[in-house]
Design an enzyme around this catalytic site. Sequence first.
Site, PDB file in Angstrom:
ATOM      1  N   HIS A  92     -64.778 -52.683 -19.632  1.00 27.37           N
ATOM      2  CA  HIS A  92     -65.321 -52.522 -18.251  1.00 27.37           C
ATOM      3  C   HIS A  92     -65.879 -53.500 -17.847  1.00 27.37           C
ATOM      4  O   HIS A  92     -66.481 -53.551 -16.796  1.00 27.37           O
ATOM      5  CB  HIS A  92     -65.885 -50.813 -17.926  1.00 27.37           C
ATOM      6  CG  HIS A  92     -67.086 -50.965 -19.101  1.00 27.37           C
ATOM      7  ND1 HIS A  92     -67.256 -51.245 -20.434  1.00 27.37           N
ATOM      8  CD2 HIS A  92     -68.537 -50.728 -18.261  1.00 27.37           C
ATOM      9  CE1 HIS A  92     -68.543 -51.157 -20.699  1.00 27.37           C
ATOM     10  NE2 HIS A  92     -69.304 -50.799 -19.404  1.00 27.37           N
ATOM     11  N   GLN A 102     -71.400 -49.674 -31.127  1.00 19.42           N
ATOM     12  CA  GLN A 102     -70.707 -50.943 -30.449  1.00 19.42           C
ATOM     13  C   GLN A 102     -71.199 -52.319 -30.926  1.00 19.42           C
ATOM     14  O   GLN A 102     -70.167 -53.208 -31.328  1.00 19.42           O
ATOM     15  CB  GLN A 102     -70.884 -50.704 -29.044  1.00 19.42           C
ATOM     16  CG  GLN A 102     -70.110 -51.827 -28.433  1.00 19.42           C
ATOM     17  CD  GLN A 102     -69.862 -51.807 -26.675  1.00 19.42           C
ATOM     18  OE1 GLN A 102     -69.217 -50.829 -26.337  1.00 19.42           O
ATOM     19  NE2 GLN A 102     -70.442 -52.507 -26.069  1.00 19.42           N
ATOM     20  N   HIS A 148     -79.320 -49.447 -18.789  1.00 18.40           N
ATOM     21  CA  HIS A 148     -80.497 -49.665 -18.611  1.00 18.40           C
ATOM     22  C   HIS A 148     -81.453 -49.315 -19.733  1.00 18.40           C
ATOM     23  O   HIS A 148     -82.350 -50.025 -20.223  1.00 18.40           O
ATOM     24  CB  HIS A 148     -80.912 -49.152 -17.269  1.00 18.40           C
ATOM     25  CG  HIS A 148     -80.016 -49.766 -16.138  1.00 18.40           C
ATOM     26  ND1 HIS A 148     -80.533 -50.506 -15.105  1.00 18.40           N
ATOM     27  CD2 HIS A 148     -78.623 -49.594 -15.961  1.00 18.40           C
ATOM     28  CE1 HIS A 148     -79.329 -50.812 -14.269  1.00 18.40           C
ATOM     29  NE2 HIS A 148     -78.358 -49.991 -14.626  1.00 18.40           N
ATOM     30  N   ASP A 205     -71.976 -53.899 -11.113  1.00 17.51           N
ATOM     31  CA  ASP A 205     -71.844 -55.460 -11.414  1.00 17.51           C
ATOM     32  C   ASP A 205     -70.575 -55.761 -12.223  1.00 17.51           C
ATOM     33  O   ASP A 205     -70.316 -57.048 -12.401  1.00 17.51           O
ATOM     34  CB  ASP A 205     -72.847 -55.925 -12.212  1.00 17.51           C
ATOM     35  CG  ASP A 205     -73.142 -55.122 -13.538  1.00 17.51           C
ATOM     36  OD1 ASP A 205     -73.037 -53.800 -13.498  1.00 17.51           O
ATOM     37  OD2 ASP A 205     -73.720 -55.423 -14.381  1.00 17.51           O
ATOM     38  N   ASP A 223     -87.425 -51.901 -14.625  1.00 19.06           N
ATOM     39  CA  ASP A 223     -86.207 -52.178 -14.207  1.00 19.06           C
ATOM     40  C   ASP A 223     -86.267 -52.568 -12.356  1.00 19.06           C
ATOM     41  O   ASP A 223     -87.075 -51.795 -11.863  1.00 19.06           O
ATOM     42  CB  ASP A 223     -85.085 -50.940 -14.414  1.00 19.06           C
ATOM     43  CG  ASP A 223     -83.820 -51.229 -14.153  1.00 19.06           C
ATOM     44  OD1 ASP A 223     -83.292 -51.276 -13.124  1.00 19.06           O
ATOM     45  OD2 ASP A 223     -82.995 -51.198 -15.001  1.00 19.06           O
TER      46      ASP A 223
END
Length: 462
Positions: free
Chosen positions: A351, A336, A18, A375, A123
């Site tokens: 994942h 990443q 987040h 999620d 958020d």
Amino acid sequence: MEKPRVAVIMVPFPAQGHLNQLMQLSCLISSYGIPVHYVGSAIHNRQAKVRVNGLNHEDVEKIHFHDIPTPSFASPPPDPNSPDKFPTQLQPMWDASLSLREPVASYLRDMANKFERVVVVHDSLMAVVVQDVSSILNAESYVFNCVSAFSKAVFTWDLLGKPLPIEHPKELPSLEGCITDEIRDFWALQFEPLSYRAGDLYNTCRLIEPAFMELLEREEIAGSRKSWAIGPILPAKLSSSASQSESRYRCLEWLDKQEPNSVIYVSFGTTTSLSDEQIKELAFGLEQSKVKFLWVLRDADKGDIFDEQVRRAELPEGFEEKVKGVGMVVREWAPQPQILAHPSTGGFVSHCGWNSCIESITMGVPIAAWPMHSDQPSNSVLITEILKMGLFVREWKQRTELVKASTIENVLKILMASKEGDEIRKRAEELAATVQQATQQGGASKLELDSFISHITRGNDI
């Protein structure tokens, strides 16, 4: 003296996936010349800056960080042997975040005195904290949804106790088993304050999730509020900043020596700890597949990532020596987006957190889905069944079972060295072309971002 016109205040939820997305959005909005203020505890502001992935250092420098005093919280280690992979070790930190309401309200009132309009982007899990925006005349708030439109729709209709009203894969993961009772209660606290929002932002592209965006825009869900699908919000040009550690360079240098599409990238994000037994099976599966791999092997985050006491997961004896030249194990923070963008990367064992999914979609890298919680189970259905750019390592209904080396070996061989794998990769590359075009000038997502910027600066000549 005339007040400056608009300031945007970002209020992220304190979890890496987040924090990361709101950092990306901060840089995007700042690129329009609007001042952006990123608000959180000192620990999490520091975390957001230290773990900047792919963002340009100069862009991050333009963001104003404001540390809000937060009560101390317990920061226990994750339990790698728990059959339930939800990161319960982070709950004390999330509970502590609820106490930010008063200091955030005070900060917002202060900013409202300095600017003609204050725009809060928060958020969805921070609605409680920012709810006092409704009492400030020249302030308005927008929810930034850090999940796919599909997952949001699945969760929304699940909470309504109704079936998803459009065609979908037969088996949809329910919230049961995806989250804990504690986080469900935490969510429930947000429902009423969420009604104060003026609109919704989504880190997805309307071209790849059109039916699910339409569902979320229905009047019974959104009311008369506007929604903007502005994703992917990754920077168009990924930065390799000088702050990278030696290991970051090492893994990218290692990828430079490999053939195109020959390497499988293995990472389970920041909230998953595998048991020693599962790590061994994964190691043997990688070794037996003979597929080249880059494996990020880290423990899940604690509430305070700067607490240095972290478990170092054990690999089978002599494993790294045996796979030298074929595989590389990285135990530190890895870049990443740059790994997924590298031409040598041909697949991703993931994942299926939404950051990982949207990065993989953007880079055209097919996914071997291994969902763990939240999620991720619904994202894995989106990736495999709807977008058809991946296949399952382990389906959600088998989540309590150990995934054997033979299963891992078989999935890797299909994804990386078969006709079926080639077709999945082709589909991933087509989706990448679609979303990359969408974020360019005149593209679907760029037009929606421009529309949001016009909306928040309305009546102002910015």
